[in-house]
Each structure stands twice: as C-alpha cells, then as structure tokens.
Design an enzyme around this catalytic site. Structure first.
Site, PDB file in Angstrom:
ATOM      1  N   CYS A  16      12.754  -8.637 -43.572  1.00 26.92           N
ATOM      2  CA  CYS A  16      11.792  -9.028 -42.542  1.00 26.92           C
ATOM      3  C   CYS A  16      11.443  -7.828 -41.652  1.00 26.92           C
ATOM      4  O   CYS A  16      10.821  -6.895 -42.124  1.00 26.92           O
ATOM      5  CB  CYS A  16      12.330 -10.226 -41.757  1.00 26.92           C
ATOM      6  SG  CYS A  16      11.054 -11.122 -40.867  1.00 26.92           S
ATOM      7  N   HIS A  27      14.378 -14.277 -46.031  1.00 34.35           N
ATOM      8  CA  HIS A  27      15.708 -14.028 -45.459  1.00 34.35           C
ATOM      9  C   HIS A  27      16.821 -14.537 -46.368  1.00 34.35           C
ATOM     10  O   HIS A  27      17.247 -15.682 -46.225  1.00 34.35           O
ATOM     11  CB  HIS A  27      15.828 -14.745 -44.114  1.00 34.35           C
ATOM     12  CG  HIS A  27      15.058 -14.106 -43.016  1.00 34.35           C
ATOM     13  ND1 HIS A  27      15.572 -13.099 -42.214  1.00 34.35           N
ATOM     14  CD2 HIS A  27      13.795 -14.315 -42.574  1.00 34.35           C
ATOM     15  CE1 HIS A  27      14.667 -12.729 -41.323  1.00 34.35           C
ATOM     16  NE2 HIS A  27      13.570 -13.453 -41.525  1.00 34.35           N
ATOM     17  N   GLU A  76      19.894 -13.814 -46.132  1.00 33.13           N
ATOM     18  CA  GLU A  76      21.100 -14.048 -45.325  1.00 33.13           C
ATOM     19  C   GLU A  76      21.073 -15.405 -44.618  1.00 33.13           C
ATOM     20  O   GLU A  76      22.075 -15.836 -44.068  1.00 33.13           O
ATOM     21  CB  GLU A  76      21.297 -12.891 -44.320  1.00 33.13           C
ATOM     22  CG  GLU A  76      20.514 -12.988 -43.014  1.00 33.13           C
ATOM     23  CD  GLU A  76      19.012 -12.679 -43.151  1.00 33.13           C
ATOM     24  OE1 GLU A  76      18.515 -12.581 -44.293  1.00 33.13           O
ATOM     25  OE2 GLU A  76      18.348 -12.569 -42.104  1.00 33.13           O
TER      26      GLU A  76
END
Lengths: 81, 229
Positions: free
Chosen positions: B86, B193, B195
């Site tokens: 990002c 994302h 994560e």
C-alpha cells in the site's frame, strides 16, 4: 529570490480530480468547459538570484521532490527580492 | 533479527506487519525507525502501509528522502528482498525501486473492501500454482491507480512482472494492476494488504501464501519454524 513552482498532471495521465471538477463546473451550467486539470503551486523563498546555477538547482528540486516526472510536469517563475 | 519493518511518521500497518511476520509466520522481525540505519543483519524488509508524512505533496514523496532509504536502496541493489504494501508500494515507486506511479483512484473514493485478485504467472514464487487462480485480500486506499508509460507497461507485461490483477478494477489501475515486482525479482509492491489476511479475526487467510512466497528465500537459507501452515 521568490520562486513559484506550478506542478500539473501530464497531459497523457488521467486526472480524476480534474474530471470531477469539470463535471461540477458543467453541472453549474458551464457546459462549454473542457480539459480541466488540477495541479498545485508551491511557493518559497530561496537564496541567490535567477541564474543558470539557480535554475539547475531548482530543476533538481522539482524533478526529485516537488514533482514526480512519471506523472507530472512542472514549470516555475522566479521573482527577484 | 531477520525482517526489518520500516516505520515512518504516519505508518500504521507496521504493527500488523510485525504481527503477521513474527507471531503468525514465526520469523524474527522488528520495527525500525526511518531515521535509524537498516540493521546489518536484515534479510528482508517490509515497507508497510499507512500515510507516511500525511501523504503530503504526493503519497510516498517525502518518505523517499528519509535517512533509512539510502540503506534500503543499497540493500535492494545487493538483491535483498523488499516488499512494499500500500503506502509502502507508493514509497517504492517514488524512490525508483519499482517503476510507475500511483495516483488518485478514478472514482475519487477511498476504496476499503475485500478485493478479489487474479493471480498471474510471474515467477517460481508468485504464480497460480502457489496461490490458486484467485485470492481475496483487503484493500484500503485512495491512491492506488497504477500509472506507467507504454514502454514501462509493456516491459512489465513482457517480463511477467505483474503479480496480480484486480478482478473488478476498484481504482482505474492500468491493465488492472494490483501488484508488481522488479525485473530481478527481489523488490515487490502491492496495494492489497496480505498482512490483514492472516488470522481468524481477519476476513480470510489468503495473505499467508503471499507472505510465505515473499519470505521463501529466507526459509530456504535458514529454515525456521512456521506456526501456521
């Protein structure tokens, strides 16, 4: 010297902000408006005066930080004092 | 410590990244402040998401000049593994570690959703054999609209540098690009994302194979225990 840098999206790059502003202008009745591009101006004072050396420094500053050459063009104006 | 996670003022996915790497994947990791040196023992770097320096001027434009970026560039030039997520992707593009740029979403909205992605055949780590044909990862960005000139774009396509594409383009990205890698295959950037998709409290677990693929060179060099398979 007093410097004003004008940064604008490259003509070949889509400008979603410009498109939205154009849409708003048209909805206000200004139907003939076209080609709206939204950029930014950055003003600052800097030591020295208008010279090839100063312009070289400014170009480096504009290419490196103030604009992204992949998506933006820039030009600047210099006022003495 | 094997993984360094960079922290800029305004980074906000640094802790999530650390959790995913350290607690979920079991790889030693620590956060490193942008004014510090990149630790010598670093084997991989994550440039996390967020709003570094308030996204002032352009996303990633100011972070690019942080002291740690010099070390990051040297690390990447030596073949070190770098992943930008990002805002991290935006920083890598601004710093020239990845080609192209990310501009305002064409819809002008901040897009926050679980985004289906089509997996591309990129390299031995990133391909449909590893991930399956498609995955879902969270996206959350206002400037994820990938732009590059024709030369760069066709080079990305020809060299299989595109990792995944949006299935239903949320931001106007050219060629539906959601993630890319550099030509040598050690610098990766993506708007989604991974994560945020590694635990039962997340919308899905599709981030795990993506992070594992990125960390695979570390696993091979010195195998470490992985807590989630």
């Amino acid at each position: 010297m007093k410097v004003t840098v004008f940064v604008s999206p490259k003509n070949t790059v889509l400008d979603p902000q410009g498109a939205a502003v154009e849409h708003a202008m048209k909805s206000l009745g200004h139907e003939s408006v076209e080609g709206v591009r939204v950029g930014k101006t950055i003003t600052f004072k800097m030591g020295g005066s208008d010279s090839p050396e100063s312009r070289e420094k400014l170009d480096k500053l504009c290419d490196g930080l103030l604009s992204n050459p992949v998506i933006e063009d820039y030009r600047y104006e210099i006022e003495e004092g | 410590m094997r993984v360094s996670i960079l922290q800029f003022p305004g980074s906000n996915c640094d802790w999530d990244s650390e959790h995913a790497v350290k607690d979920v994947l079991g790889i030693p990791a620590q956060r490193v402040w942008h004014k510090d040196q990149l630790p010598a023992e670093t084997e991989a770097v994550i440039v996390p998401g967020g709003f570094s320096f308030g996204d002032y001027l352009r996303c990633g434009a100011i972070a690019r000049f942080s002291p740690i970026m010099r070390g990051l560039k040297e690390f990447a030039a030596k073949g070190g593994q770098v992943l930008g997520i990002c805002n991290g992707f935006q920083i890598l593009c601004e710093s020239g570690l990845l080609p192209g740029a990310l501009i305002r979403n064409d819809c002008l909205d901040f897009r926050c959703l679980n985004q289906p992605l089509v997996i591309e055949e990129s390299n031995e780590r990133f391909n449909p054999g590893t991930f399956g044909e498609s995955i879902i990862l969270p996206i959350a960005h206002g400037e994820g609209n990938y732009r590059a000139d024709e030369t760069v774009l066709s080079a990305l396509e020809e060299n299989d540098q595109i990792l995944f594409r949006y299935d239903g383009n949320p931001n106007g990205s050219m060629n539906d690009i959601a993630g890319i890698r550099n030509s040598t295959g050690n610098v990766y950037g993506m708007m989604p994302h991974p994560e945020r998709a590694v635990g039962s409290h997340h919308p899905c677990l599709d981030g795990l194979p993506v992070l594992k693929a990125f960390f695979e060179p570390l696993m091979q060099s010195r195998p470490c225990e992985v807590s989630v398979s």
